[in-house]
Design a protein around this motif. Structure first.
Motif, short mmCIF file in Angstrom:
data_model
loop_
_atom_site.label_atom_id
_atom_site.label_comp_id
_atom_site.label_asym_id
_atom_site.label_seq_id
_atom_site.Cartn_x
_atom_site.Cartn_y
_atom_site.Cartn_z
N ALA A 39 75.68 -2.20 54.22
CA ALA A 39 74.77 -2.60 55.42
C ALA A 39 73.60 -3.71 54.72
CB ALA A 39 74.10 -1.60 56.20
N VAL A 40 73.43 -4.78 55.43
CA VAL A 40 72.74 -5.71 54.73
C VAL A 40 71.65 -6.27 56.03
CG1 VAL A 40 72.46 -8.12 53.71
CG2 VAL A 40 74.32 -6.64 53.46
N ALA A 41 70.27 -6.54 55.57
CA ALA A 41 69.39 -7.41 56.53
C ALA A 41 69.07 -8.53 55.63
CB ALA A 41 68.40 -6.42 56.87
N LYS A 42 68.76 -9.57 56.50
CA LYS A 42 68.38 -10.95 55.75
C LYS A 42 67.07 -11.28 56.54
CE LYS A 42 71.57 -13.91 58.35
NZ LYS A 42 72.46 -14.97 58.34
N TYR A 51 64.56 -20.40 51.08
CA TYR A 51 65.27 -19.06 50.70
C TYR A 51 65.46 -18.16 51.72
CZ TYR A 51 63.45 -21.36 46.24
OH TYR A 51 63.29 -22.02 45.37
N THR A 52 66.39 -17.16 51.50
CA THR A 52 66.57 -16.20 52.50
C THR A 52 66.23 -14.93 51.98
OG1 THR A 52 67.98 -17.22 53.80
CG2 THR A 52 67.97 -14.92 54.27
N GLU A 53 65.57 -14.06 52.07
CA GLU A 53 65.59 -12.70 51.42
C GLU A 53 66.52 -11.85 52.01
OE1 GLU A 53 61.45 -11.17 50.68
OE2 GLU A 53 60.79 -13.12 51.43
N TYR A 54 67.17 -11.13 51.10
CA TYR A 54 68.17 -10.04 51.70
C TYR A 54 67.90 -8.49 51.29
CZ TYR A 54 71.33 -14.15 52.27
OH TYR A 54 71.87 -15.07 52.80
N PHE A 55 68.02 -7.74 52.16
CA PHE A 55 67.85 -6.19 52.01
C PHE A 55 69.10 -5.38 51.95
CE2 PHE A 55 64.05 -8.37 53.82
CZ PHE A 55 63.04 -7.66 53.20
N ILE A 70 72.21 0.34 59.97
CA ILE A 70 71.60 -0.66 60.40
C ILE A 70 70.55 -0.30 61.73
CG2 ILE A 70 71.98 -2.94 61.86
CD1 ILE A 70 74.32 -3.45 59.98
N MET A 71 71.29 0.52 62.75
CA MET A 71 70.77 0.74 63.79
C MET A 71 69.44 1.57 63.42
SD MET A 71 71.63 3.96 66.51
CE MET A 71 71.16 5.33 65.37
N LEU A 72 69.31 2.57 62.29
CA LEU A 72 68.28 3.15 62.07
C LEU A 72 67.21 2.14 61.21
CD1 LEU A 72 69.84 6.59 60.41
CD2 LEU A 72 68.36 6.16 62.61
N ALA A 73 67.63 1.24 60.65
CA ALA A 73 66.60 0.29 60.08
C ALA A 73 65.77 -0.49 61.08
CB ALA A 73 67.38 -0.74 59.03
N LYS A 74 66.56 -0.72 62.02
CA LYS A 74 65.97 -1.76 63.00
C LYS A 74 64.65 -0.88 63.46
CE LYS A 74 70.29 -4.04 64.74
NZ LYS A 74 70.97 -4.29 65.90
N GLN A 75 64.71 0.12 63.59
CA GLN A 75 63.45 1.06 64.10
C GLN A 75 62.17 1.09 63.05
OE1 GLN A 75 65.07 4.79 65.54
NE2 GLN A 75 66.65 3.57 66.12
N PHE A 82 63.00 -8.07 63.06
CA PHE A 82 64.32 -9.05 63.04
C PHE A 82 65.11 -8.92 64.14
CE2 PHE A 82 65.06 -8.17 58.01
CZ PHE A 82 63.69 -8.74 57.76
N CYS A 83 65.82 -10.13 64.38
CA CYS A 83 66.88 -10.13 65.51
C CYS A 83 68.12 -9.47 64.89
CB CYS A 83 67.00 -11.64 65.72
SG CYS A 83 65.62 -12.79 66.06
N ASP A 84 68.93 -9.36 65.98
CA ASP A 84 70.35 -8.65 65.73
C ASP A 84 71.08 -9.47 64.77
OD1 ASP A 84 69.86 -6.65 67.29
OD2 ASP A 84 70.70 -7.36 69.06
N GLU A 85 70.90 -10.85 64.68
CA GLU A 85 71.70 -11.79 63.79
C GLU A 85 71.10 -11.48 62.53
OE1 GLU A 85 69.74 -13.65 66.39
OE2 GLU A 85 71.21 -12.57 67.57
N ASN A 86 69.89 -10.89 62.33
CA ASN A 86 69.62 -10.65 60.89
C ASN A 86 70.29 -9.45 60.19
OD1 ASN A 86 66.89 -11.88 62.43
ND2 ASN A 86 66.98 -12.56 60.11
N PHE A 87 71.27 -8.81 60.87
CA PHE A 87 71.88 -7.67 60.13
C PHE A 87 73.02 -7.73 60.35
CE2 PHE A 87 67.80 -6.05 62.09
CZ PHE A 87 67.42 -5.01 61.20
N TYR A 88 74.00 -7.40 59.10
CA TYR A 88 75.36 -7.70 59.10
C TYR A 88 75.99 -6.65 57.92
CZ TYR A 88 74.61 -10.50 54.80
OH TYR A 88 74.29 -10.93 53.49
N ILE A 89 77.10 -6.56 58.12
CA ILE A 89 77.88 -5.40 57.27
C ILE A 89 78.84 -6.70 56.42
CG2 ILE A 89 79.77 -3.65 57.08
CD1 ILE A 89 78.42 -2.66 59.97
#
Length: 183
Positions: A39-42, A51-55, A70-75, A82-89
């Motif tokens: 699970a990644v957040a950018k 540059y883009t930072e990745y978590f 990801i759902m828990l991180a959004k809180q 972050f927008c939904d587009e900032n999270f991906y797997i």
């Protein structure tokens, strides 16, 4: 999960030992096709910053667990903006990258895997890099590192920029979120 058809031992070459060997071989193939989900957040402050930072929010055995991370991180602080587009797997095939002439049959032990990555400094503030593979054994990560060490892209940016880290599966990262500090 793959289904395996079971036959009486006399159907498979008539030998009990062969049946066990075939079952172990099928299990070994299943281990080689195991997918690990990261699970990644950018985040990118604005378009003036190149540059883009990745978590990395963690590595998981199922996509559902990665989606939950990801759902828990959004809180959490920082990630809430972050927008939904900032999270991906991102998905990785376990032990992919080990040279083909090696027998790879070790299962995941103690719920731990080894991440092979490469990164190099762009300037004093930013590093560019990424994950090259996820491995069930440290030795497999070293073998993959030796293979990738022959590739021009890694030679140009420095062979000393490889790293191998141990990660506990199904364990969330950045569980407290983060704060942003600007000058």
């Amino acid at each position: 999960m793959k289904s395996v058809m079971m036959y009486p031992h006399n159907f498979i070459n008539g030998a009990f030992g062969d049946r066990l060997f075939r079952i172990e071989y099928i299990e070994r193939l299943d281990n080689m096709n195991t997918t690990i989900f990261e699970a990644v957040a950018k985040y990118k402050k604005d378009d003036t910053l190149p540059y883009t930072e990745y978590f990395s929010l963690g590595h998981f055995l199922t996509k559902d667990l990665a989606e939950n991370a990801i759902m828990l991180a959004k809180q959490l602080p920082g990630f809430r903006a972050f927008c939904d587009e900032n999270f991906y797997i991102e998905d990785f095939v376990l032990n992919d990258g080990v040279p083909r002439n090696y027998s790879v049959d070790d299962p995941i032990k103690n719920n731990e895997v080894f991440i092979l990555w490469h990164g190099y400094d762009v300037d004093a503030m930013y590093t560019v890099g990424g994950t090259l593979g996820v491995f069930s054994d440290y030795e497999y990560a070293v073998l993959a590192k030796e293979k990738y060490s022959t590739w021009d892209i890694f030679i140009v940016h420095g062979l000393d920029n490889f790293g191998i880290g141990k990660v506990v599966l199904n364990e969330r990262q950045w569980v407290d979120g983060f704060v942003t500090v600007y000058d």
